[in-house]
Scaffold this active site. Structure first.
Site, PDB file in Angstrom:
ATOM      1  N   HIS A 163     -12.874   1.714 -59.618  1.00 62.67           N
ATOM      2  CA  HIS A 163     -12.666   1.723 -58.160  1.00 62.67           C
ATOM      3  C   HIS A 163     -13.157   0.429 -57.508  1.00 62.67           C
ATOM      4  O   HIS A 163     -13.307   0.379 -56.292  1.00 62.67           O
ATOM      5  CB  HIS A 163     -13.370   2.926 -57.515  1.00 62.67           C
ATOM      6  CG  HIS A 163     -12.736   4.241 -57.883  1.00 62.67           C
ATOM      7  ND1 HIS A 163     -13.295   5.466 -57.588  1.00 62.67           N
ATOM      8  CD2 HIS A 163     -11.566   4.522 -58.514  1.00 62.67           C
ATOM      9  CE1 HIS A 163     -12.507   6.436 -58.025  1.00 62.67           C
ATOM     10  NE2 HIS A 163     -11.455   5.892 -58.602  1.00 62.67           N
ATOM     11  N   GLN A 203     -16.804   5.141 -61.625  1.00 63.22           N
ATOM     12  CA  GLN A 203     -16.086   5.187 -60.341  1.00 63.22           C
ATOM     13  C   GLN A 203     -16.929   4.522 -59.261  1.00 63.22           C
ATOM     14  O   GLN A 203     -16.488   4.383 -58.129  1.00 63.22           O
ATOM     15  CB  GLN A 203     -15.829   6.647 -59.944  1.00 63.22           C
ATOM     16  CG  GLN A 203     -14.943   7.390 -60.919  1.00 63.22           C
ATOM     17  CD  GLN A 203     -15.087   8.907 -60.731  1.00 63.22           C
ATOM     18  OE1 GLN A 203     -14.423   9.501 -59.889  1.00 63.22           O
ATOM     19  NE2 GLN A 203     -15.956   9.521 -61.499  1.00 63.22           N
ATOM     20  N   ASN A 204     -18.143   4.149 -59.622  1.00 61.95           N
ATOM     21  CA  ASN A 204     -19.073   3.624 -58.616  1.00 61.95           C
ATOM     22  C   ASN A 204     -18.779   2.170 -58.274  1.00 61.95           C
ATOM     23  O   ASN A 204     -18.463   1.363 -59.152  1.00 61.95           O
ATOM     24  CB  ASN A 204     -20.509   3.772 -59.102  1.00 61.95           C
ATOM     25  CG  ASN A 204     -20.884   5.227 -59.280  1.00 61.95           C
ATOM     26  OD1 ASN A 204     -20.172   6.104 -58.793  1.00 61.95           O
ATOM     27  ND2 ASN A 204     -21.977   5.490 -59.974  1.00 61.95           N
ATOM     28  N   ASN A 259     -24.671  17.317 -64.527  1.00 64.32           N
ATOM     29  CA  ASN A 259     -24.549  17.512 -63.075  1.00 64.32           C
ATOM     30  C   ASN A 259     -25.519  18.619 -62.675  1.00 64.32           C
ATOM     31  O   ASN A 259     -25.650  19.597 -63.404  1.00 64.32           O
ATOM     32  CB  ASN A 259     -23.094  17.924 -62.737  1.00 64.32           C
ATOM     33  CG  ASN A 259     -22.745  17.743 -61.283  1.00 64.32           C
ATOM     34  OD1 ASN A 259     -23.472  18.167 -60.397  1.00 64.32           O
ATOM     35  ND2 ASN A 259     -21.610  17.114 -61.028  1.00 64.32           N
ATOM     36  N   GLY A 306     -22.469  12.968 -63.207  1.00 63.68           N
ATOM     37  CA  GLY A 306     -22.554  12.864 -61.746  1.00 63.68           C
ATOM     38  C   GLY A 306     -21.233  12.643 -61.041  1.00 63.68           C
ATOM     39  O   GLY A 306     -21.148  11.818 -60.135  1.00 63.68           O
ATOM     40  N   CYS A 336     -10.588 -15.213 -44.521  1.00 63.61           N
ATOM     41  CA  CYS A 336     -10.201 -16.101 -45.619  1.00 63.61           C
ATOM     42  C   CYS A 336      -9.955 -17.503 -45.034  1.00 63.61           C
ATOM     43  O   CYS A 336      -9.740 -17.656 -43.829  1.00 63.61           O
ATOM     44  CB  CYS A 336      -8.921 -15.560 -46.251  1.00 63.61           C
ATOM     45  SG  CYS A 336      -8.294 -16.564 -47.608  1.00 63.61           S
TER      46      CYS A 336
HETATM   47  P1  OAD Z   1     -18.791  12.922 -55.534  1.00 67.35           P
HETATM   48  O1  OAD Z   1     -19.681  12.721 -54.362  1.00 67.35           O
HETATM   49  O2  OAD Z   1     -17.470  13.545 -55.316  1.00 67.35           O
HETATM   50  O3  OAD Z   1     -19.563  13.773 -56.624  1.00 67.35           O
HETATM   51  C1  OAD Z   1     -20.878  13.476 -56.961  1.00 67.35           C
HETATM   52  C2  OAD Z   1     -21.346  14.478 -57.999  1.00 67.35           C
HETATM   53  O4  OAD Z   1     -22.640  14.101 -58.425  1.00 67.35           O
HETATM   54  C3  OAD Z   1     -21.465  15.927 -57.481  1.00 67.35           C
HETATM   55  O5  OAD Z   1     -20.793  16.795 -58.391  1.00 67.35           O
HETATM   56  C4  OAD Z   1     -22.957  16.208 -57.474  1.00 67.35           C
HETATM   57  O6  OAD Z   1     -23.251  17.554 -57.795  1.00 67.35           O
HETATM   58  C5  OAD Z   1     -23.441  15.254 -58.544  1.00 67.35           C
HETATM   59  N1  OAD Z   1     -24.836  14.824 -58.385  1.00 67.35           N
HETATM   60  C6  OAD Z   1     -25.566  14.719 -57.254  1.00 67.35           C
HETATM   61  N2  OAD Z   1     -26.801  14.270 -57.544  1.00 67.35           N
HETATM   62  C7  OAD Z   1     -26.854  14.079 -58.874  1.00 67.35           C
HETATM   63  C8  OAD Z   1     -27.859  13.624 -59.778  1.00 67.35           C
HETATM   64  N3  OAD Z   1     -29.073  13.269 -59.362  1.00 67.35           N
HETATM   65  N4  OAD Z   1     -27.548  13.548 -61.106  1.00 67.35           N
HETATM   66  C9  OAD Z   1     -26.313  13.934 -61.545  1.00 67.35           C
HETATM   67  N5  OAD Z   1     -25.333  14.350 -60.743  1.00 67.35           N
HETATM   68  C10 OAD Z   1     -25.592  14.436 -59.423  1.00 67.35           C
HETATM   69  O7  OAD Z   1     -18.638  11.479 -56.239  1.00 67.35           O
HETATM   70  P2  OAD Z   1     -17.559  10.995 -57.308  1.00 67.35           P
HETATM   71  O8  OAD Z   1     -17.089  12.115 -58.155  1.00 67.35           O
HETATM   72  O9  OAD Z   1     -18.132   9.812 -57.961  1.00 67.35           O
HETATM   73  O10 OAD Z   1     -13.809   6.988 -53.820  1.00 67.35           O
HETATM   74  O11 OAD Z   1     -16.381  10.557 -56.355  1.00 67.35           O
HETATM   75  C11 OAD Z   1     -15.318   9.824 -56.888  1.00 67.35           C
HETATM   76  C12 OAD Z   1     -14.680   8.988 -55.831  1.00 67.35           C
HETATM   77  O12 OAD Z   1     -14.410   9.768 -54.677  1.00 67.35           O
HETATM   78  C13 OAD Z   1     -15.527   7.851 -55.314  1.00 67.35           C
HETATM   79  O13 OAD Z   1     -15.384   6.712 -56.098  1.00 67.35           O
HETATM   80  C14 OAD Z   1     -15.063   7.662 -53.914  1.00 67.35           C
HETATM   81  C15 OAD Z   1     -14.942   9.113 -53.526  1.00 67.35           C
HETATM   82  O14 OAD Z   1     -14.128   9.407 -52.468  1.00 67.35           O
HETATM   83  C16 OAD Z   1     -13.548   6.213 -52.726  1.00 67.35           C
HETATM   84  O15 OAD Z   1     -14.382   5.913 -51.893  1.00 67.35           O
HETATM   85  C17 OAD Z   1     -12.174   5.696 -52.609  1.00 67.35           C
END
Ligand code: OAD
Length: 258
Positions: free
Chosen positions: A136, A118-119, A232, A206, A165
């Site tokens: 994403h 998702q990154n 996580n 994560g 553009c």
């Molecule tokens: P989140 O910020 O929602 O979740 C990040 C997760 O990583 C949390 O559950 C943390 O506990 C965990 N975390 C933090 N540090 C960590 C580490 N060192 N090792 C492992 N895990 C760790 O991010 P996403 O779930 O990726 O979309 O969010 C998904 C989407 O929502 C993103 O792509 C973005 C966001 O809104 C948009 O911007 C449109």
């Protein structure tokens, strides 16, 4: 894509990573031919890329409705672009951490490691992973708001704000904003991977797994017989649905699997 939940749980809800859990995943990986990785912001946290929903995450300080929707962008492209420009400058300085590198090292000759992330950073690729699908989008790609293909652009900071553009229209990031559909091309790359056969191990790393499709892909892998592992520091994301929950930082745990 739905708007994000803001709930925060206390850190590490009493769950520890045991050596038995690590050994179970290590054993599964040693025999695995097909590994699916679903990664989220947490995998890049140790590369100093902020997450979204943690206590120090981006959505604590910035309203997603004002920064990550097409409506916000059309209302005020400079404001939205400035926010992403700052994120691109930070990303330009970031390097892969031990989790990215260990995932790249997992892909040995008789093992396929397919990463659905998702990154919007490219740290998996920088670490050497070859099969990476950005569902994403990517911060380094721009496309005309009106039409046309995505083009690579690594200028950080941008020299033109907002970038335009050749047709005169404003350029946007080639990423998915809230309210937008997932792009067709990455979804089409994921589908055959599920149809082609069995996934032995699915590492969900994560992520809060806030979106239904993340759950669906993880459940699908498990139904195919994969060991489903959630990595996580906190009891978030897939939680109880996982076969194994590794509680700790990705950069510390993933290298211990190989
Ligand atoms: P989140 O910020 O929602 O979740 C990040 C997760 O990583 C949390 O559950 C943390 O506990 C965990 N975390 C933090 N540090 C960590 C580490 N060192 N090792 C492992 N895990 C760790 O991010 P996403 O779930 O990726 O979309 O969010 C998904 C989407 O929502 C993103 O792509 C973005 C966001 O809104 C948009 O911007 C449109």
């Amino acid at each position: 894509m739905k708007t994000p939940p803001s709930a925060a749980l206390p850190d590490n809800c009493g769950l520890e990573t045991t050596s038995e859990s690590l050994a179970r995943v290590r054993e599964c990986l040693a025999a695995a031919q097909d590994v699916l990785v679903i990664s989220g912001a947490g995998v890049s946290a140790e590369s100093k890329i902020p997450t979204f929903r943690d206590a120090d995450g981006l959505w604590q300080d910035f309203d997603p409705e004002e920064h990550a929707t097409r409506e916000a962008f059309l209302r005020d492209p400079v404001k939205v672009w400035k926010w992403y420009d700052a994120r691109r400058i930070n990303l330009a300085q970031a390097r892969p951490n031990p989790a990215h590198r260990a995932l790249a090292a997992m892909a040995v000759s008789d093992r396929r490691v397919f990463i659905v992330t998702q990154n919007v950073d490219d740290l998996h690729e920088q670490a050497g992973s070859r099969e990476v699908v950005h569902i994403h989008g990517l911060l380094w790609r721009l496309r005309c708001e009106r039409d046309g293909p995505a083009l690579e652009n690594r200028e950080a900071p941008l020299s033109e704000m907002p970038p335009l553009c050749m047709c005169g229209e404003v350029m946007r990031l080639d990423i998915v904003w809230f309210g937008e559909n997932l792009p067709r091309q990455p979804v089409e790359r994921i589908r055959p991977y599920f149809w082609e056969g069995r996934i032995d191990l699915c590492l969900v790393i994560g992520t809060e797994a806030s979106f239904g499709y993340i759950w669906q892909w993880a459940v699908h892998a498990r139904e195919q017989g994969a060991l489903l592992v959630d990595v996580n520091p906190r009891d978030r994301g897939l939680g109880s649905m996982a076969d194994v929950r590794l509680r700790g930082k990705a950069g510390e745990l993933i290298p211990r699997l190989i």
